[in-house]
Design a protein around this motif. Structure first.
Motif, PDB file in Angstrom:
ATOM      1  N   GLN A  68      64.518  84.872  13.351  1.00  0.00           N
ATOM      2  CA  GLN A  68      63.766  84.136  14.074  1.00  0.00           C
ATOM      3  C   GLN A  68      64.329  83.300  13.536  1.00  0.00           C
ATOM      4  N   PRO A  69      64.443  81.659  14.252  1.00  0.00           N
ATOM      5  CA  PRO A  69      63.431  80.587  13.088  1.00  0.00           C
ATOM      6  C   PRO A  69      62.372  80.234  13.144  1.00  0.00           C
ATOM      7  N   LEU A  70      62.319  80.160  11.832  1.00  0.00           N
ATOM      8  CA  LEU A  70      60.729  80.328  11.161  1.00  0.00           C
ATOM      9  C   LEU A  70      60.337  78.874  11.925  1.00  0.00           C
ATOM     10  N   VAL A  71      58.705  79.187  11.937  1.00  0.00           N
ATOM     11  CA  VAL A  71      57.647  78.203  11.852  1.00  0.00           C
ATOM     12  C   VAL A  71      56.225  78.143  10.926  1.00  0.00           C
ATOM     13  N   MET A  72      56.255  77.219  11.180  1.00  0.00           N
ATOM     14  CA  MET A  72      55.033  77.235   9.511  1.00  0.00           C
ATOM     15  C   MET A  72      53.780  76.719  10.540  1.00  0.00           C
ATOM     16  N   GLU A  73      51.967  76.919   9.835  1.00  0.00           N
ATOM     17  CA  GLU A  73      51.421  75.711  10.399  1.00  0.00           C
ATOM     18  C   GLU A  73      50.406  76.290   8.395  1.00  0.00           C
ATOM     19  N   LEU A  74      49.926  74.536   8.244  1.00  0.00           N
ATOM     20  CA  LEU A  74      49.896  75.187   7.228  1.00  0.00           C
ATOM     21  C   LEU A  74      47.932  74.291   7.649  1.00  0.00           C
ATOM     22  N   GLY A  75      47.040  74.853   7.465  1.00  0.00           N
ATOM     23  CA  GLY A  75      45.385  75.280   7.418  1.00  0.00           C
ATOM     24  C   GLY A  75      45.597  75.515   8.731  1.00  0.00           C
ATOM     25  N   CYS A  76      45.397  76.776   9.549  1.00  0.00           N
ATOM     26  CA  CYS A  76      45.622  77.589  11.165  1.00  0.00           C
ATOM     27  C   CYS A  76      43.838  77.858  11.391  1.00  0.00           C
ATOM     28  N   ASN A  97      47.295  70.565  11.857  1.00  0.00           N
ATOM     29  CA  ASN A  97      46.669  70.015  12.850  1.00  0.00           C
ATOM     30  C   ASN A  97      44.638  70.128  11.559  1.00  0.00           C
ATOM     31  N   PHE A  98      44.103  68.921  12.071  1.00  0.00           N
ATOM     32  CA  PHE A  98      43.030  68.968  11.247  1.00  0.00           C
ATOM     33  C   PHE A  98      42.304  69.297   9.795  1.00  0.00           C
ATOM     34  N   CYS A  99      43.635  68.846   9.216  1.00  0.00           N
ATOM     35  CA  CYS A  99      43.039  69.169   7.826  1.00  0.00           C
ATOM     36  C   CYS A  99      42.228  68.230   7.593  1.00  0.00           C
ATOM     37  N   GLY A 104      63.950  69.565   9.230  1.00  0.00           N
ATOM     38  CA  GLY A 104      63.393  70.012  10.522  1.00  0.00           C
ATOM     39  C   GLY A 104      61.814  67.941   9.915  1.00  0.00           C
ATOM     40  N   ARG A 105      61.006  69.035  11.135  1.00  0.00           N
ATOM     41  CA  ARG A 105      60.415  68.309  11.809  1.00  0.00           C
ATOM     42  C   ARG A 105      58.385  69.177  11.694  1.00  0.00           C
ATOM     43  N   ILE A 106      58.335  68.548  11.056  1.00  0.00           N
ATOM     44  CA  ILE A 106      56.697  68.299  10.496  1.00  0.00           C
ATOM     45  C   ILE A 106      56.293  67.787  11.655  1.00  0.00           C
ATOM     46  N   PHE A 107      54.729  68.410  12.437  1.00  0.00           N
ATOM     47  CA  PHE A 107      53.587  68.141  13.375  1.00  0.00           C
ATOM     48  C   PHE A 107      52.209  67.224  12.471  1.00  0.00           C
ATOM     49  N   PRO A 134      50.174  62.192  24.563  1.00  0.00           N
ATOM     50  CA  PRO A 134      50.047  63.151  23.804  1.00  0.00           C
ATOM     51  C   PRO A 134      51.604  63.930  23.023  1.00  0.00           C
ATOM     52  N   LEU A 135      51.109  64.180  21.826  1.00  0.00           N
ATOM     53  CA  LEU A 135      52.556  64.136  21.027  1.00  0.00           C
ATOM     54  C   LEU A 135      53.310  66.102  22.260  1.00  0.00           C
ATOM     55  N   PRO A 136      54.780  66.037  22.657  1.00  0.00           N
ATOM     56  CA  PRO A 136      55.643  67.149  23.551  1.00  0.00           C
ATOM     57  C   PRO A 136      54.629  68.460  23.153  1.00  0.00           C
ATOM     58  N   GLU A 137      53.976  69.373  24.388  1.00  0.00           N
ATOM     59  CA  GLU A 137      54.021  70.480  24.286  1.00  0.00           C
ATOM     60  C   GLU A 137      52.999  70.275  23.568  1.00  0.00           C
ATOM     61  N   ASN A 138      52.123  69.628  23.311  1.00  0.00           N
ATOM     62  CA  ASN A 138      50.159  69.759  22.634  1.00  0.00           C
ATOM     63  C   ASN A 138      49.164  70.872  23.273  1.00  0.00           C
ATOM     64  N   ILE A 139      48.894  71.246  22.309  1.00  0.00           N
ATOM     65  CA  ILE A 139      48.216  72.916  22.207  1.00  0.00           C
ATOM     66  C   ILE A 139      46.827  71.796  21.685  1.00  0.00           C
ATOM     67  N   VAL A 140      45.610  72.073  22.959  1.00  0.00           N
ATOM     68  CA  VAL A 140      44.433  71.365  22.918  1.00  0.00           C
ATOM     69  C   VAL A 140      43.782  71.844  21.819  1.00  0.00           C
ATOM     70  N   THR A 141      43.550  71.716  20.696  1.00  0.00           N
ATOM     71  CA  THR A 141      42.444  72.819  20.058  1.00  0.00           C
ATOM     72  C   THR A 141      40.616  72.418  20.316  1.00  0.00           C
ATOM     73  N   GLU A 142      40.706  73.658  19.545  1.00  0.00           N
ATOM     74  CA  GLU A 142      38.974  73.125  19.151  1.00  0.00           C
ATOM     75  C   GLU A 142      38.173  72.297  18.620  1.00  0.00           C
ATOM     76  N   HIS A 143      38.780  71.924  17.059  1.00  0.00           N
ATOM     77  CA  HIS A 143      39.131  70.323  16.725  1.00  0.00           C
ATOM     78  C   HIS A 143      38.899  69.506  17.621  1.00  0.00           C
ATOM     79  N   GLU A 144      39.764  69.438  18.639  1.00  0.00           N
ATOM     80  CA  GLU A 144      40.723  68.679  19.046  1.00  0.00           C
ATOM     81  C   GLU A 144      39.815  67.933  20.481  1.00  0.00           C
TER      82      GLU A 144
END
Length: 217
Positions: free
Chosen positions: A38-46, A119-121, A151-154, A188-198
């Protein structure tokens, strides 16, 4: 803040199907780590997995791979992922421990990635350390080896200097800035997920900045 060593972390990770123990094994073929291609998505510093657990669960039509350098934090991420899925079988998400500065060693140009989330690196504020930033031009050029054209970087951060300088980094690396916000609460960014840090920073009155950058090749 340095996370206290957790003796249970490594054994629990090694026993989990969510965790990739040897990311080198999947160089040129990350799709084989998942149940189906399937399309591959990556998070750097999860970090603790607050973002990747929700994002992957919301999008079963995509495969997600999340990187962090510490097994202690990944063990918490693994538990959070399993809690969101309600099972130990999470077919479209994997986590692995690796130094993101060296990511071309484990992700090849054949491993086509469609989206990258940062996110919040660590802002690395001292001049001598800025090349370590996950959004530094040097790093962005590394990501371009496997991020598909178009491709996009968020990217999200609470740090004003990091955000301002990252705008220049993205332009230097040949990205097009598709979306910029200086206040996620209002725009907000589209489909934003509010993280603990946020959530923490927002409660402190700190505005969260964000952008979407498009790889123009």
């Amino acid at each position: 803040m340095r996370m206290r060593r957790k003796p249970w972390a490594r054994p629990e990770l090694d026993a989990s199907e969510v965790y990739i123990k040897n990311p080198h094994d999947f160089y040129e073929n990350w799709q084989s780590a998942f149940d189906k291609e399937q399309p591959l998505v990556m998070e750097l510093g999860c970090g603790k997995g607050g973002f990747i657990s929700q994002k992957a669960f919301m999008h079963p039509e995509k495969n997600f791979i999340a990187f962090d350098i510490k097994s202690e934090v990944l063990a918490i991420a693994k538990r959070n992922i399993e809690a969101v899925y309600g099972t130990t079988h999470c077919p479209n998400v994997k986590i692995t421990a690796f130094d993101i500065e060296r990511i071309p060693l484990v992700v090849s140009p054949k491993d086509t990635v469609e989206e990258i989330y940062i996110n919040f690196c660590n802002p690395w504020p001292k001049d001598r350390h800025k090349k370590r930033r996950l959004t530094h031009t040097r790093q962005l050029n590394n990501y371009k080896t496997f991020l598909k054209e178009g491709g996009r970087i968020f990217f999200k951060t609470d740090d004003d200097e990091l955000f301002t300088e990252s705008l220049d980094y993205f332009k230097e690396a040949g990205f097009e800035l598709e979306f910029i916000t200086y206040d996620m609460a209002e725009n907000p960014l589209p489909e934003n997920i509010v993280t603990e840090h946020e959530k923490m920073f927002t409660e402190q009155g700190i505005k969260i900045k964000g952008l979407i950058a498009v790889n123009k090749g």
